[in-house]
Write a protein that holds these residues in place. Structure first.
Motif, PDB file in Angstrom:
ATOM      1  N   GLU A  20       0.832  -1.209   0.000  1.00 51.21           N
ATOM      2  CA  GLU A  20       0.000   0.000   0.000  1.00 51.21           C
ATOM      3  C   GLU A  20       0.863   1.254   0.000  1.00 51.21           C
ATOM      4  O   GLU A  20       0.587   2.205  -0.735  1.00 51.21           O
ATOM      5  N   GLU A  21       1.925   1.255   0.803  1.00 46.43           N
ATOM      6  CA  GLU A  21       2.827   2.407   0.819  1.00 46.43           C
ATOM      7  C   GLU A  21       3.485   2.609  -0.540  1.00 46.43           C
ATOM      8  O   GLU A  21       3.625   3.737  -1.002  1.00 46.43           O
ATOM      9  N   GLN A  22       3.885   1.517  -1.165  1.00 48.39           N
ATOM     10  CA  GLN A  22       4.499   1.610  -2.489  1.00 48.39           C
ATOM     11  C   GLN A  22       3.498   2.161  -3.501  1.00 48.39           C
ATOM     12  O   GLN A  22       3.841   3.005  -4.327  1.00 48.39           O
ATOM     13  N   PHE A  23       2.252   1.696  -3.438  1.00 52.99           N
ATOM     14  CA  PHE A  23       1.230   2.172  -4.361  1.00 52.99           C
ATOM     15  C   PHE A  23       0.954   3.657  -4.154  1.00 52.99           C
ATOM     16  O   PHE A  23       0.898   4.431  -5.097  1.00 52.99           O
ATOM     17  N   ARG A  24       0.782   4.058  -2.913  1.00 52.18           N
ATOM     18  CA  ARG A  24       0.448   5.459  -2.623  1.00 52.18           C
ATOM     19  C   ARG A  24       1.585   6.413  -2.977  1.00 52.18           C
ATOM     20  O   ARG A  24       1.350   7.569  -3.286  1.00 52.18           O
ATOM     21  N   GLY A  25       2.814   5.950  -2.959  1.00 46.82           N
ATOM     22  CA  GLY A  25       3.955   6.794  -3.280  1.00 46.82           C
ATOM     23  C   GLY A  25       4.393   6.731  -4.734  1.00 46.82           C
ATOM     24  O   GLY A  25       5.364   7.382  -5.126  1.00 46.82           O
ATOM     25  N   ARG A  26       3.694   5.946  -5.545  1.00 48.04           N
ATOM     26  CA  ARG A  26       4.089   5.763  -6.947  1.00 48.04           C
ATOM     27  C   ARG A  26       3.242   6.629  -7.853  1.00 48.04           C
ATOM     28  O   ARG A  26       2.039   6.780  -7.668  1.00 48.04           O
ATOM     29  N   LYS A  27       3.884   7.196  -8.859  1.00 47.26           N
ATOM     30  CA  LYS A  27       3.196   8.029  -9.842  1.00 47.26           C
ATOM     31  C   LYS A  27       2.555   7.139 -10.907  1.00 47.26           C
ATOM     32  O   LYS A  27       3.177   6.213 -11.410  1.00 47.26           O
ATOM     33  N   GLY A  50      -0.687   4.088  -9.756  1.00 49.42           N
ATOM     34  CA  GLY A  50      -0.140   4.608  -8.512  1.00 49.42           C
ATOM     35  C   GLY A  50      -1.117   5.546  -7.857  1.00 49.42           C
ATOM     36  O   GLY A  50      -2.140   5.931  -8.431  1.00 49.42           O
ATOM     37  N   GLY A  51      -0.786   5.954  -6.648  1.00 50.66           N
ATOM     38  CA  GLY A  51      -1.654   6.838  -5.893  1.00 50.66           C
ATOM     39  C   GLY A  51      -1.458   8.303  -6.220  1.00 50.66           C
ATOM     40  O   GLY A  51      -2.211   9.154  -5.758  1.00 50.66           O
ATOM     41  N   GLY A  74     -11.641  16.060  -6.187  1.00 52.29           N
ATOM     42  CA  GLY A  74     -11.260  15.252  -5.031  1.00 52.29           C
ATOM     43  C   GLY A  74      -9.774  15.001  -4.895  1.00 52.29           C
ATOM     44  O   GLY A  74      -9.340  14.322  -3.971  1.00 52.29           O
ATOM     45  N   TYR A  75      -8.968  15.508  -5.803  1.00 50.27           N
ATOM     46  CA  TYR A  75      -7.524  15.343  -5.721  1.00 50.27           C
ATOM     47  C   TYR A  75      -6.973  16.262  -4.642  1.00 50.27           C
ATOM     48  O   TYR A  75      -7.529  17.331  -4.370  1.00 50.27           O
ATOM     49  N   THR A  76      -5.853  15.845  -4.017  1.00 52.59           N
ATOM     50  CA  THR A  76      -5.169  16.695  -3.038  1.00 52.59           C
ATOM     51  C   THR A  76      -3.721  16.844  -3.457  1.00 52.59           C
ATOM     52  O   THR A  76      -3.139  15.947  -4.074  1.00 52.59           O
ATOM     53  N   MET A  94      -0.472  15.326  -7.643  1.00 45.16           N
ATOM     54  CA  MET A  94      -1.654  15.303  -6.784  1.00 45.16           C
ATOM     55  C   MET A  94      -2.009  13.871  -6.402  1.00 45.16           C
ATOM     56  O   MET A  94      -1.874  12.952  -7.213  1.00 45.16           O
ATOM     57  N   ASN A  95      -2.465  13.698  -5.153  1.00 42.81           N
ATOM     58  CA  ASN A  95      -2.960  12.397  -4.692  1.00 42.81           C
ATOM     59  C   ASN A  95      -4.320  12.142  -5.320  1.00 42.81           C
ATOM     60  O   ASN A  95      -5.163  13.033  -5.359  1.00 42.81           O
TER      61      ASN A  95
END
Length: 179
Positions: A20-27, A50-51, A74-76, A94-95
């Motif tokens: 999950e961390e890898q996904f959220r930090g990947r473009k 990616g996230g 909804g992007y941050t 953006m996330n």
């Protein structure tokens, strides 16, 4: 104690957290090193999820309108923020919103769990295969020893029959008589 591995909930959770961390930090987008060619071993490009979404902005005056547009979706904004690619082009990092991330993340976490279970099954099957091979080898050695003993006994029986049939002289008793 058993030799077989079972599903360890803490290890599985650690693997899921790392994924999950890898996904959220990947473009999201094209990754030139997404995979490897199995024949040559060279990297092969591909699209990765990616996230983080990098939004390309071609003109400086479009930075704020594009930012506002994506925040309403909804992007941050990430900690990286806005990155200048060249003198007149930018990317806003953006996330992605939760409704986009959740199905992708669920699929990734399910794959992590399936891979972990498959890894355990391969390990357990290897233990069974090794034990079977050892049992077979032991049985073959036992059968070879029994066959060797049976062959030796048969040879001794046949030799004694032949000696009886030919009445071979007993050389262990000395001959009596004149020299």
């Amino acid at each position: 104690m058993t030799l077989f591995k079972t599903v360890d909930a803490t290890e599985l959770q650690a693997r899921k957290t790392a994924a999950e961390e890898q996904f959220r930090g990947r473009k999201s987008g094209i990754d030139h090193f997404a995979g490897n060619d199995p024949v040559t071993g060279r990297p092969v490009g591909g699209y990765v999820e990616g996230g983080i979404e990098a939004v390309l902005v071609k003109y400086a005056e479009d930075l704020i309108p594009v930012y506002v547009e994506y925040t309403t979706k909804g992007y941050t904004l990430t900690s990286v923020g806005v990155v200048s690619i060249n003198s007149s082009t930018w990317e806003i990092y953006m996330n992605r919103p939760a409704e986009q991330v959740k199905p992708l993340l669920d699929a990734i976490l399910q794959k992590v769990e399936d891979d972990y279970i498959a890894e355990i099954e391969v390990y357990n099957n290897a233990i069974v295969d090794k034990a079977v091979a050892e049992q077979l080898a032991m049985a073959e050695r036992r059968e070879a020893k029994e066959l060797e003993e049976a062959t030796k006994a048969r040879r001794e029986r046949i030799e004694s029959e032949v000696r009886q049939g030919l009445k071979a002289p007993d050389l262990t008793k000395p001959k009596s008589g004149k020299k």
